[in-house]
Each structure stands twice: as structure tokens, then as C-alpha cells.
Design an enzyme around this catalytic site. Sequence first.
Site, PDB file in Angstrom:
ATOM      1  N   GLN A 262       0.991  -1.346  -0.473  1.00  0.00           N
ATOM      2  CA  GLN A 262      -0.065  -0.309   0.159  1.00  0.00           C
ATOM      3  C   GLN A 262       0.857   1.206  -0.034  1.00  0.00           C
ATOM      4  OE1 GLN A 262      -3.351   0.172  -0.264  1.00  0.00           O
ATOM      5  NE2 GLN A 262      -2.902   2.247  -1.067  1.00  0.00           N
ATOM      6  N   HIS A 265       2.315   3.100  -3.347  1.00  0.00           N
ATOM      7  CA  HIS A 265       1.686   3.696  -4.285  1.00  0.00           C
ATOM      8  C   HIS A 265       2.371   5.182  -4.077  1.00  0.00           C
ATOM      9  CE1 HIS A 265      -1.067   1.845  -6.268  1.00  0.00           C
ATOM     10  NE2 HIS A 265      -1.914   0.668  -4.888  1.00  0.00           N
ATOM     11  N   GLU A 329     -10.244   1.843   2.221  1.00  0.00           N
ATOM     12  CA  GLU A 329     -10.326   1.539   0.435  1.00  0.00           C
ATOM     13  C   GLU A 329     -10.621   0.315   0.834  1.00  0.00           C
ATOM     14  OE1 GLU A 329      -7.609   3.229  -1.699  1.00  0.00           O
ATOM     15  OE2 GLU A 329      -8.747   2.647  -3.626  1.00  0.00           O
ATOM     16  N   HIS A 330      -9.407  -0.555   1.586  1.00  0.00           N
ATOM     17  CA  HIS A 330      -9.257  -1.550   1.097  1.00  0.00           C
ATOM     18  C   HIS A 330      -9.129  -2.472   3.117  1.00  0.00           C
ATOM     19  CE1 HIS A 330      -6.806   0.027  -2.222  1.00  0.00           C
ATOM     20  NE2 HIS A 330      -7.623  -1.101  -2.868  1.00  0.00           N
ATOM     21  N   ASP A 363      -6.588  -6.146  -6.754  1.00  0.00           N
ATOM     22  CA  ASP A 363      -5.257  -4.297  -7.382  1.00  0.00           C
ATOM     23  C   ASP A 363      -5.599  -4.835  -9.306  1.00  0.00           C
ATOM     24  OD1 ASP A 363      -5.462  -2.975  -5.267  1.00  0.00           O
ATOM     25  OD2 ASP A 363      -2.889  -3.562  -5.629  1.00  0.00           O
ATOM     26  N   HIS A 422     -52.303  18.384 -12.011  1.00  0.00           N
ATOM     27  CA  HIS A 422     -51.932  16.673 -11.934  1.00  0.00           C
ATOM     28  C   HIS A 422     -53.114  15.879 -11.852  1.00  0.00           C
ATOM     29  CE1 HIS A 422     -47.785  18.356 -11.520  1.00  0.00           C
ATOM     30  NE2 HIS A 422     -47.609  17.651 -11.163  1.00  0.00           N
TER      31      HIS A 422
END
Lengths: 438, 438
Positions: A262, A265, A329-330, A363, A422
Site C-alpha cells: 500500500q 503507491h 478503501e481496502h 488490484d 396534476h
Amino acid sequence: MIILNRTMNIFINPDRKNWKEILARPEINNADLRMQVASLLNEVRSGGDRKLIELTERFDGVKIPGIQISGEDINSSINFISPELIKSIGIARHNIEKYHAVNGKADSPIETSAGVSCWSRTLPVEKVGLYIPGGTAPLFSTVLMLGIPARIAGCNEIILCTPPGPDGSIHPSILYCAHILGIEKVFRVGGAQAIAAMAFGTETIPAVDKIFGPGNRFVMVAKQLVSLENVAIDMPAGPSEVAVIADDTADPAFVAADLIAQAEHGPDSQVLLVSTDPGLAEKIEVEIDLQLSVLPRREIAEKALNNSRMVVMEKRADIPDIINSYAPEHLIIMCRDYAGIGNQIKSAGSVFMGHFTPESAGDYASGTNHTLPTGGYASVRGGLELRDFQKRISFQEISQEGLQNLGPTIMCMAKEEKLSGHSFAVEVRLNKISGKQA
Amino acid sequence: MIILNRTMNIFINPDRKNWKEILARPEINNADLRMQVASLLNEVRSGGDRKLIELTERFDGVKIPGIQISGEDINSSINFISPELIKSIGIARHNIEKYHAVNGKADSPIETSAGVSCWSRTLPVEKVGLYIPGGTAPLFSTVLMLGIPARIAGCNEIILCTPPGPDGSIHPSILYCAHILGIEKVFRVGGAQAIAAMAFGTETIPAVDKIFGPGNRFVMVAKQLVSLENVAIDMPAGPSEVAVIADDTADPAFVAADLIAQAEHGPDSQVLLVSTDPGLAEKIEVEIDLQLSVLPRREIAEKALNNSRMVVMEKRADIPDIINSYAPEHLIIMCRDYAGIGNQIKSAGSVFMGHFTPESAGDYASGTNHTLPTGGYASVRGGLELRDFQKRISFQEISQEGLQNLGPTIMCMAKEEKLSGHSFAVEVRLNKISGKQA
């Protein structure tokens, strides 16, 4: 709350009232950036292709002769990548297709009241634009993650923008993935200017209905700004994040590898480790040092790890709560009872269950999408999926008997809302029906 | 292109190249408004409840003693509305529940490769905020349209904000709908300040994960601005729209009533009639004049009708194309072959099929949602539905054999993207597996 500070910041059995502070993400203030990007968007809107070529020279440092990649270059990309990679891409594609294909089903009509039939029809978003970031490596896996659901959905026009390399070319692995998915329109433009081009259209680049894909802060802000007009976007995208839950059954080397994966990145990557075991932290630290020593992107990973957090929670029951508060996120769960903990997760983008399920699998090749919600956005949505490339139109058909049944209800409610037009739209029909019957 | 200008603007068999101009919506420039609303959002963010009360006095002209509506007021609302309305709301609720409930299904695991199991779990968005606009009439139907899917989804916290009337109270029909759906937290705050309160939270109003509901331009801009931060919103909402397709089988009185029903929403309502029959236009004009003469909201409707467009297209095959180019919020098809035309519709929010299916039905009680995409946004999404109140988390579990199968693929792709940490997260596990086997 005891805080130890080694590679990671460590918190031992923190009090619930301190969670917010521990879990805080860095604040991102984009107000200034928004002004800057807004003016760039306007330049592209009025300047078209000429402006794109000028901005590509300014930002990417390369003078491109034209914007569109030729069909020949796309088709011949296969000659420039290894057989092993071709095979890997094939397997990943198969898995991603298999996972994404099951979501879309047509609904059959529902008779909500007698004579009132309602149904929905799922249709593709017609024109989609895929953005593939540039940078140090060719992110061809993102071509698969965006292109495969777009194809399955049946989008009519799929275009792809990605910044050119220093020599003006696009990496063959990106072109190859475009090729196998039948994406014919590839443009060598990146950054906020690419987003502007796909939103407004230029002489060469067609305007699209929806823009997908990750990018840096400029790209993200550009996507947000064009989404205030008439173009849709997939979701906001911030720095990538992983949370790992580990107990005494976890292999420290696995945990260290996942945290480092991680962290590599980018220096702003977010890493959170929640452990039931105070002893585990030390073992993971040792493993991190070992593994970092041979990592090519060591410098990047170290920066991210220095901002990372390790929380020791001996009260296991609190663990799902702190994870849900963070909405990572993960999430990787390496615990004896990973299935039980997984069942208590309410907010996370994608969950990796057990000791042999690394995030890397999702991934690239297991089948799930790697475009996932960051920055706490996992509290409201999951990862990209087929339905993000589709829309569902509702239909209804009411028989004369159906309108006789339901009409009084509609009229009563419309009148209460003071919308007598209506109500009359029903009345005029009921009059005709009863006239006929009379 | 022959343009006739009577009540509506009429275009006879327009050339395809003129469609864009004919279908153009009024441009909305919100740049100035955005500045203004942004500063108001900040005021609420820092000022909390005190600021809300002050702004309610300024904008709604009423000094409210407190923000939250008491449980007693909610429970007793039933005493202030008619039995007929109670019954109507009950029927509408039943139909809306029936239509919305079918969307959510749990997916079973998919084995994408041997030993690689992927699945998704559908979960509610935990905290949602519903905004119900004020104005001349109590829009209790919107409470049903937002509250029912929120309830079915199982949202943990559902709050409701709506502006107070001149006496500081909320209309009992709104409270009654909240009551039957079990919405206990009702706050008398409206406008951009209500959006700010739900986004950031105040002493009384809890911050939510996602905000739903229509509103005026201030509300819309406020929703867009808070969505740039960490709160999600349902969809952009602009002036309401209807497109009607009518051929010689259409009853001019029905068509006129449907156009007027749309037009009475507001002077900026968008009305588009596409007809195969040049003679029909005249008959509809006559009917419009007749019906307008008795309409309470005549002035509003007339303004909208003056900006409306009638297109005569004798070439029937072109009709679905022009509708798809426009992507109307509502589409009513009153033609002999309404089913065939309906099948060719690619972009519309909600479609009403045949002569006895007025838009009013979907607005109130047939079951479909009346929160629909406007401004051309129907090209990318349909109306609000259950999934807008849910998120789907992806899960995966890989067996040791599964990782042995898929590992080389992941490692090959990760290395090509120069993410060796990603590759090592697989390698370290494969080493352990093969070590065990050795």
C-alpha cells in the site's frame, strides 16, 4: 492512550473518544486548486485541439504531432509486450469479466396495484471517457478495470485519454489492453486538460456523458468541476488506503508485505493496522525493515509508513467499530475468525478475507474492481461496477381499469399539494372512460 | 424549419442539424451563486444551531423557538389530515414499497478462477438526510419517495429537514408521512442552511453520510458544494421537464392536461411535444386554452408554456432519436405503437406508456420514484431507487491453491506496473505455501 512512535505511530487500546483523532485523514483544501483548474478548463473549452497540444507541451514536456493514436499503433502493441504479460492480461480479463457480468439483470414488470404495471429497463450510458493516469509506470490494469465493465454494459462509444510519455508515445501494455477490449479511440492527452476535452469535446475528442478513472489532484478537481455542469463522473478519488486487521494467527511477513504494498503507491498513501496482539507490532516492524531494504520504491514507502498508524485493541469486539468508523478503501482481515469479523464490516470498499488473500489480487486479477472509494467515501458506496456504466429507466403502463382504481388516490394527493393540473390529467381520462361506459 | 409561434413554439419537420438548438435548455450559470452559498455553508459550519435559527428568521421570516419537531407533534399529525388523504397515502406507500423492494438482492459468490472466490454484500448507507422543500404546498409525496427506499434499505439513521411555515410549524401531511415511515428526527430548517447542517452537523442536527431531495437553486448549489467535501448527494436537480410523443390516436385533451400539469410546477418548467400529426398541434392549443382558463396556477403554467416547444415530425423513425438527444426527465408516449417506440428509448428518466398513463400517476402513487434526472442527466442515470440508499462492498477469499494458480498472473502484472511491493505480497505467501509443501 499510549502512543509509541517507531516506523508507524502506535496506539495501545485507545479510548473510543480518541478514535476520530487517530483515524483522521490529512485535510485536503482544494479551494485554490479549484480556481486554477477552472481557468484551465475554460481554456480547453474555447481553444480545442490547438490548446490541448499547447498544454501537453507545457505540462508533459512533449510536443505531440497529433492527439489521436493511430489504429495501427493500437493493433501492433501486441508486438511490444511479453508473452507472459499477454497471458496474465488474458487471465485477469477473464476473471474481471466473470465478476462484473452478473450484476445486470432486467427486471420483470411488477403489478403494484391492479392494472398498474411498473418495470425498469437497464441500458448503457452511451458515451464514456476513460482516464488512465501517466507517471512512472503504465497503469494498464486500470484499462481493464474501466474498459471491461464499459464493454459488458454495451456503451456505444468508449474513448480513452492518457498522457504521452517523454517521446510522445503511449506504453504498449496500455494500447494492448485497449486493443483487446475494442477501444479504438485513444488520445494522448492527460491531466485536467484531458478531463476538459472529454467533458466539452474538441475537434478530435468527442464529448462524453460520463468520465471514469483515477488521477492526481488536478485531475480530481477537474472531474469535480465538470461534474457541476452536465457531465457525470464515477466517484471522487483521493490517496489510496488500506486497513489490516491482524491477530496472533497472522504471519508478520504477510502483514508487513501488505502494508508496504500500500505504502509504495505514494507518500500520501494511508496505512492503518489494527491488531489484537501487542507483541505482533514489534514483529511486523522488524519485517517491514527487512522488506523495505530491498524495495525499489523504498523512499516513497517509507514516507507513507511514517504517517501510518498501528492500533492495538485487545478488546476484539471494538475492532469492527473502529474499522467502520474509518471506512477504508481496502480492508485485509488476517485473523482466526476472519469470516466472523467480515460479517460485521459495514463500511469498506473491498474486503480481503484470510491469510492468503493479498490486496494485490484485487488490484490486478481476482476479478473485483480496483477503482474503490477513498477518503471515507466507502460509507456511501462500494467499488466501480457494471451499474456505474448503466442507467435504469423506469416504465409504467396503466390500464383503464387501473386508472379507475388508482385515480382517486392520485387526485387526492395532487390536490393536497395544490397541483390541480396534476389532478386534472387523471380526471380528464376518467371522464372519458366513464363517458364511454355510460 | 418552419417556426410558428402561438402559445408554444412550433417546429415543423426540423432538420437534424437544428435539433440541438430546438432542444437547448436555458443555460444556468451558478458561479456567482456558488460563492454566496459557500459563505453561508461556512457560517453554519461554525455557528451551529444558533446560526440556523438566525438564518431561518432571515430567509423564512419566522423566529423558531427550537429546531427539532417534537415526537408528540409528529405522532398527532394524523389528527390534522383527512381520512381520504390517509387512505391515499396508504395506497401510494404500498405501491412505492412494492416497486422499490425488488431491486436489492444479495449476490452469491463467484469462483472467478479455481480457488478464487469473489462476492459482494449489499448494505445500507448508515445515515441519510432527506430534504423536503417548502413553498406554496406541502410536498409530502417526496417524504414517501425518499423515505420508503431509505426504510427498505435499512438506513440506520434517517433525518428530515424542511422549512417552517410562517407560524413556525410543519404541515401535518409531511409529519404524517414521516410518522408512518418511523422517521423520528424532523427539523424545521430549510434552504442552503439545512444542507449545511446535515453535511457538517450542529448541536441538534446530526451529520449524515448522504443527502437526498429536491430544492431551489440555493439548495441545489449547496448540495453540489458539500458533495465536493465528504458528503454524498443523490443527484443534481434542475427545473422539471416532460416530453410527450403524440400521434393521431392521442386525445388532445389528454395531451393538453399533461403539458399543463408539467407547466404548473413553475415558470421554468420544460415542456416538449413531439407529434407526428400537424393537425394535432392546433387541437391541443385549443384544449390548452380551455383548460388553462380554470387552472388555479394559470399564471405559472402560462409562463412555462410560452417557453415550450412543439415539434412536428412526420418521419416517425426520427422520433426516438430526437427524444434520446433531449433525454427528458419524464416521457409520455400517447401513440398507437407506444410499446414499439418505448423500446427505442435510450435516455429518459421515467416513461409513461399509452393513453391512460398520466405522469401524475408516477408523481404520486403508481410506485415508481418521482425523484428523476433533469437537465439531460437522464443520459447517465435513471430515477432514485433502492440502490441509491445502499452500497455494495466487494469481498474475496483466495485459497492456498487459488493463490498458487493466480499468483504468477498478479506478480507479472504488478512488476510491469513497477509495483514490486505488490508482487512481493504474493511472493511471500507463495514461499510459505511451497515451504510447507517441501
